[in-house]
Enzyme design. Sequence first.
Site, PDB file in Angstrom:
ATOM      1  N   ASN A   1     -11.444  19.009  40.672  1.00 53.57           N
ATOM      2  CA  ASN A   1     -11.831  19.855  39.541  1.00 53.57           C
ATOM      3  C   ASN A   1     -12.554  19.084  38.445  1.00 53.57           C
ATOM      4  OD1 ASN A   1     -10.827  22.138  40.761  1.00 53.57           O
ATOM      5  ND2 ASN A   1      -8.848  22.062  39.718  1.00 53.57           N
TER       6      ASN A   1
ATOM      7  N   ARG B   1     -16.602  28.990  43.830  1.00 52.49           N
ATOM      8  CA  ARG B   1     -16.809  29.521  42.485  1.00 52.49           C
ATOM      9  C   ARG B   1     -17.439  28.506  41.541  1.00 52.49           C
ATOM     10  NH1 ARG B   1     -15.032  34.275  40.910  1.00 52.49           N
ATOM     11  NH2 ARG B   1     -15.436  33.606  38.785  1.00 52.49           N
TER      12      ARG B   1
ATOM     13  N   CYS C   1     -11.864  31.055  45.930  1.00 55.78           N
ATOM     14  CA  CYS C   1     -10.520  31.575  46.229  1.00 55.78           C
ATOM     15  C   CYS C   1     -10.375  33.020  45.783  1.00 55.78           C
ATOM     16  CB  CYS C   1      -9.461  30.741  45.513  1.00 55.78           C
ATOM     17  SG  CYS C   1      -9.118  29.161  46.268  1.00 55.78           S
TER      18      CYS C   1
ATOM     19  N   ASP D   1      -2.216  25.790  38.948  1.00 59.82           N
ATOM     20  CA  ASP D   1      -2.459  25.198  40.265  1.00 59.82           C
ATOM     21  C   ASP D   1      -1.226  24.521  40.865  1.00 59.82           C
ATOM     22  OD1 ASP D   1      -5.039  26.071  40.401  1.00 59.82           O
ATOM     23  OD2 ASP D   1      -5.982  24.144  39.993  1.00 59.82           O
TER      24      ASP D   1
ATOM     25  N   ILE E   1      -2.026  33.126  34.103  1.00 65.98           N
ATOM     26  CA  ILE E   1      -3.443  32.736  34.113  1.00 65.98           C
ATOM     27  C   ILE E   1      -4.272  33.638  35.024  1.00 65.98           C
ATOM     28  CG2 ILE E   1      -5.072  30.842  34.468  1.00 65.98           C
ATOM     29  CD1 ILE E   1      -3.052  30.294  32.240  1.00 65.98           C
TER      30      ILE E   1
END
Length: 419
Positions: free
Chosen positions: A23, A93, A117, A307, A329
């Site tokens: 990330n 994404r 996802c 996550d 979230i």
Amino acid sequence: MDKLTIQASGALAGDVVISGAKNAALPILMAGVLAETDFVVSNVPNLRDVNTSCELLRCLGAEVSRSDEGKITISTTHLNEFCAPYELVKTMRASILILGPLLARYGTADVSLPGGCAIGARPVNLHLHGLEQMGAKIEVKEGYIKARVDGRLKGAHIFMDMISVGATENLLMAAALADGETVIENAAREPEVIDLANCLNAMGAKISGAGSDTIRIQGVESLSGCEYRVMPDRIETGSFLVAAAVTKGKIRCVDADPKTLEAVLAKLEDAGASITTGEDWIELDMQGQRPKAVNIKTMPYPGFPTDMQAQFCVLNALAEGTATITETIFENRFMHVPELIRMGANMELEGNTCIIKGCELLNGAQVMATDLRASASLVIAGLVADGVTTVDRIYHLDRGYEHIEDKFKGLGGEVVRVS
């Protein structure tokens, strides 16, 4: 299509080397578009999403090369295409992060609406609204975001309606080349945002306040390439720590960053783990004890990361006591729960909360990965389940975990990839 087969392996033990953070790597690779000279990124994990990012950059005309040591070199000398096509964007994404850099440096960008996802609505309107405040003209047409600006983007005062890591990163990159000062309020505070800001500053940007909720960017006329090392992956680190906790083991994560995992480490200590940290390592020792149930509520950083939610579902499924996990979230982020129930977990969903009663044993089963972190939770469950667990659709796993089966084998886990 590849699968993983997993058998109960006893207590995990040993050292595991943590990879660079996916990330953080993805936005940093996109930032290569901003550099007028060669840009070298090291500690880049070998993952599907990284390969997709490199393919996207090549599609735009950039030259991208990769060494065996996880080092990627990007040259934009011949970049001459400004469209990120659906075929690439639909699988990841993070492709939306090419929008800000393309628009800031070249004044034009066509980016397909993103995929990735399937964990609920992650709207791109925050990205678009911020760029419009900086002077971009944007229309969404035929599944594409079409953005244009005459001359340079203009500095702006942007208040984010909600905290968004991706939008913060996109606007950060765009503002680096804007004319004047940009202020982003209610900015995401994640360590990956800080890593991107540090990288941009190494390229010649003038950014302050990353890691707080207000970031200031003084735009510059150009950015140069540099050599930058991606931060360690805090989610991979947390996943291995949970696996050790669930198996009542003792492991050490090396090349890790404990400062980015404070919320997770606190919950592991609540679960009964003994945690020791150094500058770049974390050791967890369960001393052979069953974990205790811990309540979780996901929050933007520095709160508990979404996550890590699926992994803690597994911990609580095998823990002593009852706990709740509340997801604030993303919607649709409990798709791993039906799979864990098939393995014998005692769980029920009420809205955005999962109520979990710990049991002493899970049973091996054939299960299906539905998203990246859900797939990691199923692998962890398989390590303690009685019998064989087969995880299908592990392409999700390959998007975010580098050599996961080899790393678990190194800790004593019986995890095998089957083609």
